[in-house]
Design a protein around this motif. Sequence first.
Motif, PDB file in Angstrom:
ATOM      1  N   LYS A  36       0.875  -1.174   0.000  1.00  0.00           N
ATOM      2  CA  LYS A  36       0.000   0.000   0.000  1.00  0.00           C
ATOM      3  C   LYS A  36       0.906   1.216   0.000  1.00  0.00           C
ATOM      4  O   LYS A  36       1.933   1.229   0.665  1.00  0.00           O
ATOM      5  CB  LYS A  36      -0.908  -0.014   1.212  1.00  0.00           C
ATOM      6  N   GLN A  37       0.521   2.214  -0.770  1.00  0.00           N
ATOM      7  CA  GLN A  37       1.364   3.408  -0.858  1.00  0.00           C
ATOM      8  C   GLN A  37       1.471   4.056   0.505  1.00  0.00           C
ATOM      9  O   GLN A  37       0.529   4.048   1.279  1.00  0.00           O
ATOM     10  CB  GLN A  37       0.844   4.378  -1.918  1.00  0.00           C
ATOM     11  N   SER A  38       2.636   4.607   0.773  1.00  0.00           N
ATOM     12  CA  SER A  38       2.790   5.312   2.034  1.00  0.00           C
ATOM     13  C   SER A  38       2.889   6.813   1.813  1.00  0.00           C
ATOM     14  O   SER A  38       2.606   7.578   2.717  1.00  0.00           O
ATOM     15  CB  SER A  38       4.013   4.797   2.789  1.00  0.00           C
ATOM     16  N   GLN A  39       3.267   7.222   0.601  1.00  0.00           N
ATOM     17  CA  GLN A  39       3.306   8.644   0.276  1.00  0.00           C
ATOM     18  C   GLN A  39       3.111   8.841  -1.210  1.00  0.00           C
ATOM     19  O   GLN A  39       3.525   8.003  -2.011  1.00  0.00           O
ATOM     20  CB  GLN A  39       4.649   9.263   0.667  1.00  0.00           C
ATOM     21  N   GLU A  47       5.619   6.350  -3.082  1.00  0.00           N
ATOM     22  CA  GLU A  47       6.446   5.476  -2.262  1.00  0.00           C
ATOM     23  C   GLU A  47       5.600   4.278  -1.852  1.00  0.00           C
ATOM     24  O   GLU A  47       4.471   4.437  -1.390  1.00  0.00           O
ATOM     25  CB  GLU A  47       6.947   6.212  -1.023  1.00  0.00           C
ATOM     26  N   ILE A  48       6.157   3.093  -2.041  1.00  0.00           N
ATOM     27  CA  ILE A  48       5.464   1.864  -1.670  1.00  0.00           C
ATOM     28  C   ILE A  48       6.416   1.035  -0.819  1.00  0.00           C
ATOM     29  O   ILE A  48       7.501   0.664  -1.279  1.00  0.00           O
ATOM     30  CB  ILE A  48       5.046   1.044  -2.904  1.00  0.00           C
ATOM     31  N   GLY A  49       6.012   0.757   0.401  1.00  0.00           N
ATOM     32  CA  GLY A  49       6.825  -0.068   1.287  1.00  0.00           C
ATOM     33  C   GLY A  49       8.252   0.415   1.431  1.00  0.00           C
ATOM     34  O   GLY A  49       9.173  -0.386   1.494  1.00  0.00           O
ATOM     35  N   GLY A  50       8.453   1.725   1.452  1.00  0.00           N
ATOM     36  CA  GLY A  50       9.790   2.269   1.614  1.00  0.00           C
ATOM     37  C   GLY A  50      10.574   2.418   0.319  1.00  0.00           C
ATOM     38  O   GLY A  50      11.688   2.916   0.325  1.00  0.00           O
ATOM     39  N   SER A  90      -6.808   3.070  -0.449  1.00  0.00           N
ATOM     40  CA  SER A  90      -6.164   2.023   0.345  1.00  0.00           C
ATOM     41  C   SER A  90      -5.913   0.768  -0.496  1.00  0.00           C
ATOM     42  O   SER A  90      -5.779  -0.321   0.047  1.00  0.00           O
ATOM     43  CB  SER A  90      -7.025   1.684   1.561  1.00  0.00           C
TER      44      SER A  90
END
Length: 164
Positions: A36-39, A47-50, A90
């Motif tokens: 799941k995208q975080s930013q 950003e996905i998973g860092g 989400s």
Amino acid sequence: MKTKARFPLLLSCLVCLAGLFALLGTADANAKVEGKQSQVFSPAIIEIGGTLVQLEGLRAPGNDQSCTESQTAWSCGRDARWATLNRVGSHWITCLDRGRTASGTFLGLCYLGGVGGPELNAWLVEQGWALTNAAGAERYLEEETKARAERRGLWRNDIEPVWE
């Protein structure tokens, strides 16, 4: 006699190692980033998973980019970012590895809900929140032409992509 017994064993080990290297080599070709995208930094960079992912074939305004409509400035970068956030929501995102940018950032073709789901890259261009870049011009040309004709997203006025 000991030498003869070692040769088949050594050959078997070499064959196994060659198979292992071949397997690892093909795994690289199928690399992907999932989660799941975080930013969302812009419609073209998430950003996905860092892992920072540049969406393949796209260029888009940054958050602080302004556009002009009827001689009035509007926050087109912010609006494009919000449209991306709303679309992604989400959802689980899977980005297939399409190489690296000049700075080494993961270049991805991204799907919502996994491969086979809606393609995020195409949707952003179709809705007018991202434009094609030179490398992706043919891939998303139809979507960009339609968005421009229907004055969607960034195309609601005649824009010049000054964020390049």
